[in-house]
Design a protein around this motif. Structure first.
Motif, PDB file in Angstrom:
ATOM      1  N   VAL A   5       0.825  -1.203   0.000  1.00  0.00           N
ATOM      2  CA  VAL A   5       0.000   0.000   0.000  1.00  0.00           C
ATOM      3  C   VAL A   5       0.855   1.248   0.000  1.00  0.00           C
ATOM      4  O   VAL A   5       0.364   2.339  -0.177  1.00  0.00           O
ATOM      5  N   GLU A  50      -5.156   8.619  -0.856  1.00  0.00           N
ATOM      6  CA  GLU A  50      -6.106   7.633  -0.343  1.00  0.00           C
ATOM      7  C   GLU A  50      -5.475   6.743   0.723  1.00  0.00           C
ATOM      8  O   GLU A  50      -6.136   6.336   1.688  1.00  0.00           O
ATOM      9  N   VAL A  51      -4.174   6.450   0.597  1.00  0.00           N
ATOM     10  CA  VAL A  51      -3.476   5.642   1.596  1.00  0.00           C
ATOM     11  C   VAL A  51      -3.249   6.470   2.868  1.00  0.00           C
ATOM     12  O   VAL A  51      -3.369   5.965   3.982  1.00  0.00           O
ATOM     13  N   ALA A  54      -6.638   6.565   4.649  1.00  0.00           N
ATOM     14  CA  ALA A  54      -6.977   5.247   5.190  1.00  0.00           C
ATOM     15  C   ALA A  54      -6.072   4.868   6.350  1.00  0.00           C
ATOM     16  O   ALA A  54      -6.502   4.211   7.305  1.00  0.00           O
ATOM     17  N   THR A 205      -5.496  -1.342   2.432  1.00  0.00           N
ATOM     18  CA  THR A 205      -5.316  -0.107   3.194  1.00  0.00           C
ATOM     19  C   THR A 205      -5.584  -0.324   4.681  1.00  0.00           C
ATOM     20  O   THR A 205      -4.935   0.302   5.529  1.00  0.00           O
ATOM     21  N   SER A 209      -3.304   0.400   7.896  1.00  0.00           N
ATOM     22  CA  SER A 209      -3.837   1.133   9.035  1.00  0.00           C
ATOM     23  C   SER A 209      -3.694   0.334  10.330  1.00  0.00           C
ATOM     24  O   SER A 209      -3.329   0.876  11.383  1.00  0.00           O
TER      25      SER A 209
END
Length: 257
Positions: A5, A50-51, A54, A205, A209
């Motif tokens: 990711v 977006e990563v 997330a 993702t 996280s």
């Protein structure tokens, strides 16, 4: 794999993300907020957007769970009831404002939130008394909750209005931190549910996280040690200073948008 990711950049983005999360957790443990602000600001420098977003979802969820229930379920429930007006106003108006997300320019809402928040906290740091009168608190709590919901619905940012209210009523340190934990926990659950729907929170993702939950919690534990030693007056000033930084960051985002 978790590292995938990080856009194929190898192990260094993960190491950087862990370091940032550890520091952000420490700050949150000490004063109760600012972790998502620190994480998203730093992550955006070396991760895809977006990563970056997330990545903060699960650390935010678990640290707010810890913060809300640090003194046990009873105090957390009592705090939720005490600040029920803010919570109701925020949740209802997040749902309403979200329908108008595409109609409000990002620059507008960032400036409309960042400028007054910065001014309020800066005035408090300068010693200008801005406390609410006791007879006005219920109405103020409804009003601030509605404002928080309106901003939250279009921007995902509803923390600063709560902090402004807590400072203006001179909430005791533990109560203020627990209130933030309760309110932010509800927001973190909503954020997770929303992005499970959008697809941003997916197997890859969320693995990234999840890898950040442990450093976030370690940072929180270290921050708790500092929090426990902070006298009320110093805690208040640290909160005011961080709120100034938060407001200025919102203004900066507006100016570079």
């Amino acid at each position: 794999m978790i590292l995938s990711v990080s856009a194929g950049q190898g192990v260094w983005p993960l190491i950087a993300a862990v370091t940032v999360t550890l520091f952000a957790g420490f700050v949150k443990g000490a004063v109760g907020f600012a972790m998502p602000l620190i994480m998203i600001s730093a992550f955006s420098a070396f991760l895809p957007p977006e990563v970056a977003l997330a990545g903060l979802i699960l650390p935010t969820l678990f640290t707010n769970l810890s913060q809300a229930f640090r003194q046990g379920g009873g105090p957390a429930q009592a705090t939720a009831w005490q600040y029920r007006r803010f919570l109701i106003g925020t949740v209802v108006f997040i749902a309403i404002a979200a329908q108008f997300f595409d109609l409000i320019p990002r620059v507008a809402y960032l400036l409309l939130l960042g400028v007054p928040v910065t001014a309020f906290a800066a005035l408090q740091l300068a010693g200008v008394p801005l406390a609410l009168r006791l007879e006005h608190r219920n109405r103020a709590e409804w009003g601030v909750g509605v404002i928080g919901g309106l901003y939250g619905g279009v921007s995902g940012i509803w923390g600063p209005p709560l902090l402004v209210y807590l400072l203006s009523v001179n909430a005791p340190k533990l109560e203020a931190i627990r209130a933030q934990g309760v309110v932010f926990l509800i927001g973190a659950v909503a954020l997770l549910v929303a992005h499970l729907g959008t697809g941003l929170a997916n197997a890859q993702t969320l693995a990234f996280s999840a890898a950040l939950v442990v450093p976030a919690q370690i940072g929180m534990v270290l921050g708790y040690r500092l929090q426990d030693r902070l006298p009320q007056a110093r805690f208040r000033r640290w909160t005011q200073a961080l709120l100034v930084v938060t407001g200025l960051n919102l203004v900066l985002q507006a100016l570079v948008a």
